[in-house]
Design an enzyme around this catalytic site. Structure first.
Site, PDB file in Angstrom:
ATOM      1  N   GLU A  87       0.812  -1.223   0.000  1.00 17.81           N
ATOM      2  CA  GLU A  87       0.000   0.000   0.000  1.00 17.81           C
ATOM      3  C   GLU A  87       0.837   1.260   0.000  1.00 17.81           C
ATOM      4  O   GLU A  87       0.405   2.310  -0.496  1.00 17.81           O
ATOM      5  CB  GLU A  87      -0.956  -0.011   1.207  1.00 17.81           C
ATOM      6  CG  GLU A  87      -0.399   0.517   2.509  1.00 17.81           C
ATOM      7  CD  GLU A  87       0.694  -0.343   3.111  1.00 17.81           C
ATOM      8  OE1 GLU A  87       1.509   0.188   3.897  1.00 17.81           O
ATOM      9  OE2 GLU A  87       0.737  -1.553   2.823  1.00 17.81           O
ATOM     10  N   ASP A  88       2.055   1.196   0.537  1.00 13.57           N
ATOM     11  CA  ASP A  88       2.895   2.386   0.616  1.00 13.57           C
ATOM     12  C   ASP A  88       3.209   2.939  -0.771  1.00 13.57           C
ATOM     13  O   ASP A  88       3.097   4.144  -1.032  1.00 13.57           O
ATOM     14  CB  ASP A  88       4.184   2.094   1.386  1.00 13.57           C
ATOM     15  CG  ASP A  88       4.864   0.796   0.938  1.00 13.57           C
ATOM     16  OD1 ASP A  88       4.390   0.148  -0.011  1.00 13.57           O
ATOM     17  OD2 ASP A  88       5.880   0.436   1.558  1.00 13.57           O
TER      18      ASP A  88
END
Length: 424
Positions: free
Chosen positions: A247-248
């Site tokens: 997700e980063d």
């Protein structure tokens, strides 16, 4: 039958072109490595005093620090304590834990009592918005945060007390939408952990700094990130990214596509390693590649050609045809230079880390560094090929299978894929 002169000429031309391509690529990597070294030496040797930290409570931008927790990481108390002692006038800390039986709660409770003057709270329970347990854990914290600026800080990292102030300084620059910090490793307790440290503090750090220094695309690791909730809400908020394991990187790209650039402050996100197994090291590297190969495919495909062994062979072969140099001699000079370059950056990062002053962390002795460095470089290509051939990863005692759209599904004990829950 006499050989066709035109065919021989064509082969020679192709060989010359390929040789020049190899040489150009090699020297491009040399320049990129030196650029990463330059950024590392100039940024982390001389850290500026934060301006935002000198503001009053009413003048300062408020920041909500979100720390997702699961279990007791090595040096967890010191890691969490580093949030409480930030020299910044206006912030809150929100600790997120999924289970009421999590042992991290006891440490959090003790710290909140010790620093009772700091605005902090603990949220227990997660929201299933996707396959990513970190996102599920943070959703309620994100929704209830008091301030627009959110600092997502992993539980296994420690930061310097001026990190928040310097980061807000960077975020206040017009056009900046995300501030992140270089992840480095400290306190390795055995051989495999030393290899992990060498990877993060040399090759990864060098490329991470260089790519972000060029700034032509998003390149973000999620250990320590600041951004505005109002910016992320424009693309659906945090829960939209629950279906992605990496997700980063996806969040960084979502902000980048809004025209918001990224910056790095003169701070590191320090992770204490302790002892790890060689199998554990290999599993981490495989997970890294398998998560990235569907999200940043081009960069992942190029990765082997940025490593010292493959890049050195390419340079040696190309130089042999272009300049007539010895392949073995070229490679020996190349590997020596690559080692020295990595060694300088490693020592700078470890000495400048916040854990260095906290726990008297020292760089590895030169023989230990050499052993770990050679091991890391030699293992790089086999681990890459192994990772590219598979799709299964293990994270926090759960196995997942990566899918080509960048999402993932959990795998149960019977090795059957379980569809992720995508609604809150």
């Amino acid at each position: 039958m006499e050989p066709d002169p035109s065919s021989s000429s064509t082969s020679s031309t192709i060989l010359n072109v390929l040789s020049y391509i190899l040489v150009v690529w090699y020297f491009f990597m040399v320049v990129l490595s030196l650029f990463g070294q330059y950024i590392g030496q100039s940024r982390y040797r001389h850290k500026p005093k934060p301006v935002s930290s000198k503001l009053t409570f009413s003048e300062a931008q408020g920041v909500s620090i979100i720390r997702p927790l699961k279990g007791v990481d090595l040096e967890l108390e010191a890691n969490l304590r580093s949030s409480f002692v930030q020299k910044y006038p206006k912030f809150e800390i929100i600790f997120s834990v999924a289970s009421p039986e999590d042992p991290a709660i006891e440490i959090v409770d003790a710290l909140m009592k010790e620093f009772h003057q700091v605005d902090s709270r603990l949220i227990i329970g997660d929201h299933q918005v996707g396959i990513n347990p970190k996102i599920n854990n943070m959703v309620e914290s994100y929704r209830t945060a008091k301030y627009d600026i959110v600092w997502v800080l992993d539980s296994n990292v420690h930061v310097d007390m001026d990190t928040l102030g310097r980061s807000v300084d960077q975020l206040m620059i017009p056009g900046i939408g995300l501030v992140h910090h270089l992840p480095i490793a400290v306190q390795p307790a055995n051989y495999a952990a030393e290899i992990e440290q060498i990877f993060l503090d040399t090759n990864h750090a060098k490329m991470y700094l260089a790519i972000n220094g060029v700034g032509i695309a998003s390149c973000v690791m999620g250990k320590s990130n600041l951004y505005r909730r109002s910016d992320l809400d424009k693309v659906g908020g945090l829960e939209k990214f629950g279906k992605y394991m990496a997700e980063d990187n996806i969040i960084g790209e979502a902000l980048w596509h809004q025209g918001l650039r990224h910056r790095m402050s003169a701070d590191t996100a320090c992770q204490a390693l302790g002892p790890i197994s060689l199998k554990g090291y290999c599993a981490r590297r495989a997970r890294w590649v398998r998560l990235r190969k569907y999200i940043v495919t081009a960069a992942t495909l190029v990765e082997p050609f940025t490593e010292s062994v493959v890049c050195g062979i390419m340079g040696a072969v190309g130089s042999r045809h272009v300049f007539g140099t010895s392949i073995l001699g070229f490679f020996c000079v190349h590997w020596t230079w690559w080692f020295i370059n990595d060694c300088f950056l490693y020592r700078t990062l470890v000495r400048s880390s916040s854990l260095h002053t906290l726990n008297a962390q020292k760089p590895l002795r030169i023989l230990n560094f050499l052993r770990a460095w050679i091991s890391r470089e030699v293992l790089a290509l086999p681990l890459y090929l192994y990772a590219m051939a598979g799709t299964k990863i293990s994270w926090r005692d759960q196995e997942y299978r990566c899918i080509s759209d960048g999402t993932a599904v959990a795998i149960n004990d019977k090795n059957e894929a379980v569809e992720p829950l995508l609604t809150s």
